[in-house]
Scaffold this active site. Sequence first.
Site, mmCIF file in Angstrom:
data_model
loop_
_atom_site.group_PDB
_atom_site.id
_atom_site.type_symbol
_atom_site.label_atom_id
_atom_site.label_comp_id
_atom_site.label_asym_id
_atom_site.label_seq_id
_atom_site.Cartn_x
_atom_site.Cartn_y
_atom_site.Cartn_z
ATOM 1 N N ASP A 1 0.826 -1.208 0.000
ATOM 2 C CA ASP A 1 0.000 0.000 0.000
ATOM 3 C C ASP A 1 0.864 1.263 0.000
ATOM 4 O O ASP A 1 1.979 1.261 0.523
ATOM 5 C CB ASP A 1 -0.911 -0.020 1.234
ATOM 6 C CG ASP A 1 -2.035 1.007 1.133
ATOM 7 O OD1 ASP A 1 -2.388 1.394 -0.006
ATOM 8 O OD2 ASP A 1 -2.552 1.426 2.182
ATOM 9 N N ARG B 1 -1.242 9.015 -10.082
ATOM 10 C CA ARG B 1 -1.220 7.764 -9.313
ATOM 11 C C ARG B 1 -0.575 6.621 -10.090
ATOM 12 O O ARG B 1 0.086 5.761 -9.524
ATOM 13 C CB ARG B 1 -2.647 7.372 -8.907
ATOM 14 C CG ARG B 1 -3.319 8.352 -7.949
ATOM 15 C CD ARG B 1 -4.733 7.902 -7.605
ATOM 16 N NE ARG B 1 -4.731 6.612 -6.946
ATOM 17 C CZ ARG B 1 -4.501 6.433 -5.645
ATOM 18 N NH1 ARG B 1 -4.300 7.461 -4.861
ATOM 19 N NH2 ARG B 1 -4.498 5.231 -5.126
ATOM 20 N N HIS C 1 2.021 3.468 -9.198
ATOM 21 C CA HIS C 1 1.795 2.031 -9.429
ATOM 22 C C HIS C 1 2.959 1.411 -10.204
ATOM 23 O O HIS C 1 3.363 0.287 -9.917
ATOM 24 C CB HIS C 1 0.471 1.805 -10.159
ATOM 25 C CG HIS C 1 -0.738 2.129 -9.313
ATOM 26 N ND1 HIS C 1 -0.860 1.713 -8.009
ATOM 27 C CD2 HIS C 1 -1.871 2.826 -9.585
ATOM 28 C CE1 HIS C 1 -2.016 2.147 -7.510
ATOM 29 N NE2 HIS C 1 -2.644 2.835 -8.451
ATOM 30 N N THR D 1 -10.892 -6.852 -4.149
ATOM 31 C CA THR D 1 -12.216 -6.794 -4.792
ATOM 32 C C THR D 1 -12.728 -5.354 -4.741
ATOM 33 O O THR D 1 -13.351 -4.880 -5.686
ATOM 34 C CB THR D 1 -13.227 -7.736 -4.087
ATOM 35 O OG1 THR D 1 -13.127 -7.547 -2.672
ATOM 36 C CG2 THR D 1 -12.974 -9.188 -4.410
ATOM 37 N N ASN E 1 -10.864 -2.633 -4.777
ATOM 38 C CA ASN E 1 -10.100 -1.784 -5.709
ATOM 39 C C ASN E 1 -10.726 -1.755 -7.104
ATOM 40 O O ASN E 1 -10.474 -0.846 -7.893
ATOM 41 C CB ASN E 1 -8.641 -2.269 -5.855
ATOM 42 C CG ASN E 1 -7.798 -2.083 -4.608
ATOM 43 O OD1 ASN E 1 -6.862 -2.848 -4.383
ATOM 44 N ND2 ASN E 1 -8.094 -1.070 -3.809
#
Length: 235
Positions: free
Chosen positions: A18, A31, A35, A68, A70
């Site tokens: 996270d 974002r 990632h 799930t 997300n």
Amino acid sequence: MEEKQPLKQPVHVGLIMDGNGRWAKKRKMPRSFGHSAGMNAMIKLVGHISAHTQETGVKYLTVYTLSTENLSRPAEELEGLFNLLRKYFTTNVKKLYAKNCAVKVIGDLTVLPEDIRELLIAGENNSPDDAGFTVIFAINYGGRCEILNAVNLAVEGGKKLNAEEFEKLLYTDGVPYPDLIIRTGGEMRLSNFLAYQAAYAELYFTDVLFPDFNEKEFDKALKEFSRRERRYGKV
Ligand code: IPE
Ligand code: IPE
Ligand code: MG
């Protein structure tokens, strides 16, 4: 003479990756940048852990990749995450096989784009049989969903089950319970990760945002684990 205790080592480590979004925000970047950086951190970390199974005792690593929940993130963010998965499961998995590592995927794959589902299934099926280390990707994974799915399978079977029989219906069939769960990014919760299996896991929380989480940080968590006393309700 004082007896020397063997070093306590986790066989199965769960990792809640996270903090990607906040890592990117700190850099005034989108974002998706976080990632990608998170994916790079994960690749390096898996390389490190798989190369040190003899010393650390870690034989399973479950990485919480997508929950799930997300799946209700904005379409653009999800597409970026899917593209990272596409890339990983076309190129990087082969490097894992070459190092005698297996890949397993847990979660509800039925609602994922078809090409991704196929890549994930192939990623699992092409794994070496005699692997010394397994990376388990939790993708569209939710602990509640997993338990509910197992309950429905049990009901279809039409007879009462004991714990051992029930656990065979979970996605993690054949995988030992996690001994240690690490969460990066500062939140102190499990967010629906391994809800059944984590009942007696040791929890380790760190403020380090996932893209900055490296081998050194992982080894710190192992060290902390080795100091924990697990009592399982006994005295
Ligand atoms: C974790 O990072 C990765 C996924 C949940 C896919 P986040 O995207 O949740 O990052 P933060 O928590 O917003 O910083
Ligand atoms: C948990 O992180 C899911 C993954 C790391 C894949 P989230 O960022 O989705 O969790 P919450 O929303 O803070 O609980
Ligand atoms: Mg988050």
